[in-house]
Design an enzyme around this catalytic site. Structure first.
Site, PDB file in Angstrom:
ATOM      1  CB  ALA A  88     -41.063  20.399  26.202  1.00 56.88           C
TER       2      ALA A  88
ATOM      3  CB  CYS B 274     -45.316  14.837  15.479  1.00 58.33           C
ATOM      4  SG  CYS B 274     -44.287  14.862  14.017  1.00 58.33           S
TER       5      CYS B 274
ATOM      6  CB  ALA C 298     -47.272  22.588  11.341  1.00 57.82           C
TER       7      ALA C 298
ATOM      8  CG  PHE D 141     -52.594  14.747  10.158  1.00 63.22           C
ATOM      9  CD1 PHE D 141     -51.724  14.605   9.093  1.00 63.22           C
ATOM     10  CD2 PHE D 141     -52.294  15.700  11.127  1.00 63.22           C
ATOM     11  CE1 PHE D 141     -50.585  15.393   8.971  1.00 63.22           C
ATOM     12  CE2 PHE D 141     -51.155  16.492  11.025  1.00 63.22           C
ATOM     13  CZ  PHE D 141     -50.302  16.341   9.940  1.00 63.22           C
TER      14      PHE D 141
ATOM     15  NE  ARG E 226     -41.274   9.298   1.182  1.00 64.68           N
ATOM     16  CZ  ARG E 226     -41.612   9.498   2.421  1.00 64.68           C
ATOM     17  NH1 ARG E 226     -40.725   9.401   3.357  1.00 64.68           N
ATOM     18  NH2 ARG E 226     -42.837   9.806   2.743  1.00 64.68           N
TER      19      ARG E 226
ATOM     20  CG  ASP F  65     -35.286   7.899   1.789  1.00 69.57           C
ATOM     21  OD1 ASP F  65     -35.811   8.774   2.500  1.00 69.57           O
ATOM     22  OD2 ASP F  65     -35.556   6.683   1.881  1.00 69.57           O
TER      23      ASP F  65
ATOM     24  NE  ARG G 158     -60.467  17.616  11.669  1.00 66.47           N
ATOM     25  CZ  ARG G 158     -59.272  17.490  12.196  1.00 66.47           C
ATOM     26  NH1 ARG G 158     -58.771  18.442  12.943  1.00 66.47           N
ATOM     27  NH2 ARG G 158     -58.559  16.407  12.001  1.00 66.47           N
TER      28      ARG G 158
ATOM     29  CG  PHE H 239     -46.117  22.962  26.598  1.00 69.22           C
ATOM     30  CD1 PHE H 239     -45.441  21.910  27.200  1.00 69.22           C
ATOM     31  CD2 PHE H 239     -46.130  24.183  27.253  1.00 69.22           C
ATOM     32  CE1 PHE H 239     -44.808  22.064  28.432  1.00 69.22           C
ATOM     33  CE2 PHE H 239     -45.500  24.347  28.481  1.00 69.22           C
ATOM     34  CZ  PHE H 239     -44.834  23.289  29.073  1.00 69.22           C
ATOM     35  CG  LEU H 240     -47.745  22.999  20.024  1.00 72.04           C
ATOM     36  CD1 LEU H 240     -46.912  22.639  18.793  1.00 72.04           C
ATOM     37  CD2 LEU H 240     -48.519  24.287  19.773  1.00 72.04           C
TER      38      LEU H 240
HETATM   39  N1  LIG Z   1     -43.593  15.069   9.702  1.00 72.74           N
HETATM   40  C1  LIG Z   1     -43.419  16.161  10.406  1.00 72.74           C
HETATM   41  O1  LIG Z   1     -44.174  17.115  10.290  1.00 72.74           O
HETATM   42  C2  LIG Z   1     -42.270  16.265  11.386  1.00 72.74           C
HETATM   43  C3  LIG Z   1     -41.973  17.522  11.934  1.00 72.74           C
HETATM   44  C4  LIG Z   1     -40.908  17.627  12.834  1.00 72.74           C
HETATM   45  C5  LIG Z   1     -40.162  16.498  13.159  1.00 72.74           C
HETATM   46  N2  LIG Z   1     -40.464  15.299  12.606  1.00 72.74           N
HETATM   47  C6  LIG Z   1     -39.585  14.157  12.919  1.00 72.74           C
HETATM   48  O2  LIG Z   1     -38.675  13.997  11.819  1.00 72.74           O
HETATM   49  C7  LIG Z   1     -38.360  12.610  11.603  1.00 72.74           C
HETATM   50  C8  LIG Z   1     -38.721  12.217  10.189  1.00 72.74           C
HETATM   51  O3  LIG Z   1     -40.108  12.403  10.005  1.00 72.74           O
HETATM   52  P1  LIG Z   1     -40.768  12.388   8.557  1.00 72.74           P
HETATM   53  O4  LIG Z   1     -42.177  12.784   8.744  1.00 72.74           O
HETATM   54  O5  LIG Z   1     -39.906  13.149   7.605  1.00 72.74           O
HETATM   55  O6  LIG Z   1     -40.670  10.821   8.233  1.00 72.74           O
HETATM   56  P2  LIG Z   1     -40.787  10.117   6.807  1.00 72.74           P
HETATM   57  O7  LIG Z   1     -41.184   8.720   7.038  1.00 72.74           O
HETATM   58  O8  LIG Z   1     -41.575  10.964   5.883  1.00 72.74           O
HETATM   59  O9  LIG Z   1     -39.257  10.146   6.259  1.00 72.74           O
HETATM   60  C9  LIG Z   1     -38.211   9.387   6.797  1.00 72.74           C
HETATM   61  C10 LIG Z   1     -37.377   8.839   5.638  1.00 72.74           C
HETATM   62  O10 LIG Z   1     -36.182   8.249   6.156  1.00 72.74           O
HETATM   63  C11 LIG Z   1     -35.837   7.163   5.288  1.00 72.74           C
HETATM   64  N3  LIG Z   1     -34.872   6.293   5.987  1.00 72.74           N
HETATM   65  C12 LIG Z   1     -35.084   5.543   7.094  1.00 72.74           C
HETATM   66  N4  LIG Z   1     -33.927   4.940   7.453  1.00 72.74           N
HETATM   67  C13 LIG Z   1     -32.976   5.315   6.563  1.00 72.74           C
HETATM   68  C14 LIG Z   1     -31.584   5.029   6.428  1.00 72.74           C
HETATM   69  N5  LIG Z   1     -30.946   4.240   7.295  1.00 72.74           N
HETATM   70  N6  LIG Z   1     -30.911   5.573   5.377  1.00 72.74           N
HETATM   71  C15 LIG Z   1     -31.553   6.383   4.493  1.00 72.74           C
HETATM   72  N7  LIG Z   1     -32.875   6.708   4.586  1.00 72.74           N
HETATM   73  C16 LIG Z   1     -33.572   6.174   5.616  1.00 72.74           C
HETATM   74  C17 LIG Z   1     -37.162   6.507   4.986  1.00 72.74           C
HETATM   75  O11 LIG Z   1     -37.111   5.715   3.822  1.00 72.74           O
HETATM   76  C18 LIG Z   1     -38.078   7.747   4.835  1.00 72.74           C
HETATM   77  O12 LIG Z   1     -38.192   8.157   3.478  1.00 72.74           O
HETATM   78  C19 LIG Z   1     -39.149  11.857  12.685  1.00 72.74           C
HETATM   79  O13 LIG Z   1     -38.289  11.684  13.793  1.00 72.74           O
HETATM   80  C20 LIG Z   1     -40.265  12.813  13.053  1.00 72.74           C
HETATM   81  O14 LIG Z   1     -40.714  12.628  14.370  1.00 72.74           O
HETATM   82  C21 LIG Z   1     -41.497  15.161  11.715  1.00 72.74           C
HETATM   83  O1  LIG Z   2     -56.510  23.940  17.322  1.00 73.13           O
HETATM   84  C1  LIG Z   2     -56.172  22.870  16.798  1.00 73.13           C
HETATM   85  C2  LIG Z   2     -54.947  22.700  16.114  1.00 73.13           C
HETATM   86  C3  LIG Z   2     -54.647  21.458  15.564  1.00 73.13           C
HETATM   87  N1  LIG Z   2     -55.512  20.431  15.672  1.00 73.13           N
HETATM   88  C4  LIG Z   2     -55.154  19.110  15.122  1.00 73.13           C
HETATM   89  O2  LIG Z   2     -53.894  18.730  15.628  1.00 73.13           O
HETATM   90  C5  LIG Z   2     -53.188  17.907  14.698  1.00 73.13           C
HETATM   91  C6  LIG Z   2     -51.780  18.427  14.460  1.00 73.13           C
HETATM   92  O3  LIG Z   2     -51.836  19.661  13.776  1.00 73.13           O
HETATM   93  P1  LIG Z   2     -50.541  20.561  13.511  1.00 73.13           P
HETATM   94  O4  LIG Z   2     -49.790  20.716  14.765  1.00 73.13           O
HETATM   95  O5  LIG Z   2     -50.999  21.785  12.843  1.00 73.13           O
HETATM   96  O6  LIG Z   2     -49.737  19.694  12.442  1.00 73.13           O
HETATM   97  P2  LIG Z   2     -48.413  18.779  12.517  1.00 73.13           P
HETATM   98  O7  LIG Z   2     -47.874  18.731  11.146  1.00 73.13           O
HETATM   99  O8  LIG Z   2     -48.715  17.512  13.222  1.00 73.13           O
HETATM  100  O9  LIG Z   2     -47.369  19.643  13.388  1.00 73.13           O
HETATM  101  C7  LIG Z   2     -47.068  19.356  14.755  1.00 73.13           C
HETATM  102  O10 LIG Z   2     -46.120  18.312  14.845  1.00 73.13           O
HETATM  103  C8  LIG Z   2     -44.878  18.590  14.149  1.00 73.13           C
HETATM  104  C9  LIG Z   2     -44.042  17.337  14.250  1.00 73.13           C
HETATM  105  O11 LIG Z   2     -43.313  17.240  15.416  1.00 73.13           O
HETATM  106  C10 LIG Z   2     -44.223  19.814  14.780  1.00 73.13           C
HETATM  107  O12 LIG Z   2     -42.997  20.083  14.115  1.00 73.13           O
HETATM  108  C11 LIG Z   2     -45.168  21.002  14.688  1.00 73.13           C
HETATM  109  O13 LIG Z   2     -44.582  22.131  15.330  1.00 73.13           O
HETATM  110  C12 LIG Z   2     -46.485  20.637  15.357  1.00 73.13           C
HETATM  111  O14 LIG Z   2     -47.429  21.704  15.199  1.00 73.13           O
HETATM  112  C13 LIG Z   2     -54.059  17.908  13.433  1.00 73.13           C
HETATM  113  O15 LIG Z   2     -54.823  16.722  13.404  1.00 73.13           O
HETATM  114  C14 LIG Z   2     -54.962  19.105  13.606  1.00 73.13           C
HETATM  115  O16 LIG Z   2     -56.188  18.994  12.936  1.00 73.13           O
HETATM  116  C15 LIG Z   2     -56.728  20.587  16.344  1.00 73.13           C
HETATM  117  O17 LIG Z   2     -57.515  19.641  16.458  1.00 73.13           O
HETATM  118  N2  LIG Z   2     -57.037  21.811  16.881  1.00 73.13           N
END
Ligand SMILES: NC(=O)c1ccc[n+]([C@@H]2O[C@H](COP(=O)([O-])OP(=O)(O)OC[C@H]3O[C@@H](n4cnc5c(N)ncnc54)[C@H](O)[C@@H]3O)[C@@H](O)[C@H]2O)c1
Ligand SMILES: O=c1ccn([C@@H]2O[C@H](COP(=O)(O)OP(=O)(O)O[C@H]3O[C@H](CO)[C@@H](O)[C@H](O)[C@H]3O)[C@@H](O)[C@H]2O)c(=O)[nH]1
Length: 480
Positions: free
Chosen positions: A218, A272, A160, A334, A38, A33, A447, A222-223
């Site tokens: 998608a 997300c 999640a 959240f 971090r 990173d 909630r 949907f979620l």
């Molecule tokens: N948070 C989730 O639950 C979740 C779930 C599924 C998918 N995603 C997707 O995954 C991706 C990352 O999400 P996240 O929540 O881990 O973000 P995050 O901000 O926690 O982490 C991203 C990291 O990438 C680093 N970074 C950015 N540019 C860089 C570079 N050029 N070289 C090295 N490091 C670099 C940042 O410093 C940061 O620490 C996003 O596209 C997000 O939509 C997130």
């Molecule tokens: O019945 C429900 C379920 C969830 N939530 C809210 O919805 C948000 C998202 O919750 P959740 O989906 O559980 O958490 P995330 O970590 O945001 O995960 C979603 O977003 C991720 C990032 O893309 C995906 O990878 C996951 O599959 C997808 O569930 C939160 O504020 C929850 O409180 C509700 O209000 N009602």
């Protein structure tokens, strides 16, 4: 030994790679990173993110086959498979501002891979990206490839937060999209071999690149749509005397619909859902599909409506003003079991109340005062950029106080708002809270975690999302 490097040590990169290292002792995994704090945190006892079970997994493999480093170039150079899990925030300026995904960080990672590589590589999209991103990445990588062969795969992440380790250990599915060529199939197989260490064969789905990229957007659409659907019903329940939990249960027992993700709430948050739907809307518009774009936009509109409806309920119940009244906010993250506040509905609710001049006393077991102050001062979407690019010293909100105890937060308060479903809020001594509050004492449950009838017996005026209204609220004009 296969070497994996993951660019981006965030909520996805950190836990995903830790689980790969844990499940595949024969693979060396480096998570890199640009953010020095971090990486230092990943190498310390205080990991940079709170996620149940993560500590044990990291401690088990760190410095054995799992490494965290800021030496991005070295580890990319050495890797056979490079995952890219960097931020893909919503663009705030220029073409597509407010909707399109900002691919700045992705592009700079791809350019760096092209610069430092001296051997063939599989490059895996782990970040959530717009459909056809792989084509752009391919162009960057192959434009000056010096004879190096790159294969791009899409392997979106479905974890999640709060249940990340559970989700990674036992995923519903792993999705891998690749080019439909002999080299593409070979690359898909190489990545499949990594996941096969612990994921059953029938849960590893392989598709073409565009299907994999679009499936991620998608799935989130949907979620989120389910939550907006149940939240839209919650408004109608309040207007008619129906109970949203009973309606959701009755609807969800239809096996075609299913019971999950039907909890009415103050609105969905997280990094997300909103970002990915806006991205989807933009892609639809760019592809000449305005009706489809409008359809998905509605999911976000209902979510915004739900948050403002909640604020309006609070203000109108409390004699149409909360000016200088102490309002206790229980929960800022959240959702429960995470310290993440990105796009949390608490930001909008707090800003709505501050707009009406309330004094806020906020308690969340995992969110620091500094984080809360930053969230309440930052511009929309700024939060989704790497830490060192976010505003350093936000202006402190004087009407916001953060405390480390729910009883302290509620002391002398006029109202309590529950914005995150932390388990500990269900076990609070509400008699004690009532005794120490101003009267009339209000509880606004965003909630549906408290037993409203028990609280009414104590003397509270209670509003619970989508539940039959308290007599006090029934007599007030409807709010929108
Ligand atoms: N948070 C989730 O639950 C979740 C779930 C599924 C998918 N995603 C997707 O995954 C991706 C990352 O999400 P996240 O929540 O881990 O973000 P995050 O901000 O926690 O982490 C991203 C990291 O990438 C680093 N970074 C950015 N540019 C860089 C570079 N050029 N070289 C090295 N490091 C670099 C940042 O410093 C940061 O620490 C996003 O596209 C997000 O939509 C997130
Ligand atoms: O019945 C429900 C379920 C969830 N939530 C809210 O919805 C948000 C998202 O919750 P959740 O989906 O559980 O958490 P995330 O970590 O945001 O995960 C979603 O977003 C991720 C990032 O893309 C995906 O990878 C996951 O599959 C997808 O569930 C939160 O504020 C929850 O409180 C509700 O209000 N009602």
């Amino acid at each position: 030994m296969v070497k994996i490097c993951c660019i981006g040590a965030g909520y996805v990169g950190g836990p995903t790679m830790a689980v790969i290292a844990y499940k595949c002792p024969d693979i060396e995994v480096a998570v890199v990173d640009i953010s020095v704090p971090r990486i230092s945190a990943w190498n310390s006892d205080q990991l940079p993110i709170y996620e149940p079970g993560l500590d044990d997994v990291v401690k088990h493999c760190r410095c054995k086959n799992l490494f965290f480093s800021t030496d991005v170039e070295k580890h990319v150079f050495e890797a056979d498979i490079v995952f890219v899990s960097v931020n893909t925030p919503t663009k705030t300026r220029g073409l597509g501002a407010g909707k399109a995904a900002d691919l700045t960080y992705w592009e700079s990672a791809a350019r760096m891979i092209a610069d430092v590589s001296k051997s063939d590589k599989i490059v895996v999209e782990k970040s959530t990206v717009p459909v056809k991103t792989a084509e752009a990445i391919e162009k960057i990588l192959t434009h000056n490839s010096k004879g190096i062969n790159y294969q791009i795969l899409s392997n979106p992440e479905f974890l999640a937060e709060g249940t990340a380790i559970q989700d990674l250990f036992n995923p519903d599915r792993v999705l891998i999209g690749g080019r439909e060529t002999p080299e593409g199939y070979k690359a898909v197989k190489a990545l499949k071999d990594v996941y096969s260490h612990w994921v059953p064969e029938d849960r590893i789905l392989t598709t073409n690149l565009w299907s994999a990229e679009l499936s991620k957007l998608a799935a989130n659409a949907f979620l989120a749509q389910r939550i907006s659907s149940v939240n839209a019903m919650s408004a109608l329940c309040e207007a008619t005397g129906a109970d949203v939990s009973q309606v959701a249960y009755a609807v969800g027992t239809d096996s075609r619909i299913g019971p999950k993700f039907l909890n009415a709430s103050v609105g969905f948050g997280g990094s997300c859902f909103q970002k990915d739907i806006l991205n989807l809307v933009y892609i639809c518009e760019c592809n000449g599909l305005p009706e489809v774009a409008e359809y998905w936009k509605q999911v976000i509109k209902i979510n915004d409506y739900q948050k403002s409806r909640f604020v309006n309920r609070i203000v109108s119940s409390m004699f149409n003003t909360v000016a200088n009244k102490k309002v206790a906010i229980l929960g800022f993250a959240f959702k429960k079991d995470t310290g993440d506040t990105r796009e949390t509905p608490a930001i909008d609710v707090c800003q709505g109340l501050l707009g009406d001049k309330a004094q806020l006393s906020i308690y969340d077991p995992q969110v620091t005062e500094d984080q809360i102050q930053r969230d309440l001062s930052m511009n929309k979407f700024d939060w989704d950029h790497p830490l060192h690019l976010q505003p350093m010293s936000p202006t402190t909100k004087k009407k916001v106080h953060c405390v480390w105890d729910a009883y302290e937060a509620t002391k002398d308060a006029h109202a309590v708002c529950i914005l995150t479903e932390w388990d500990e809020f269900k076990k609070l001594d509400f008699q004690r809270i009532y005794d120490n509050m101003q009267k009339p004492a209000f509880v606004f449950d965003g909630r549906n975690v408290v037993d409203a009838n028990k609280l009414r017996e104590i003397g509270f005026i209670v509003y619970s999302i989508g539940k039959p209204l308290d007599a006090w609220l029934k007599d007030l004009p409807a709010v929108a």
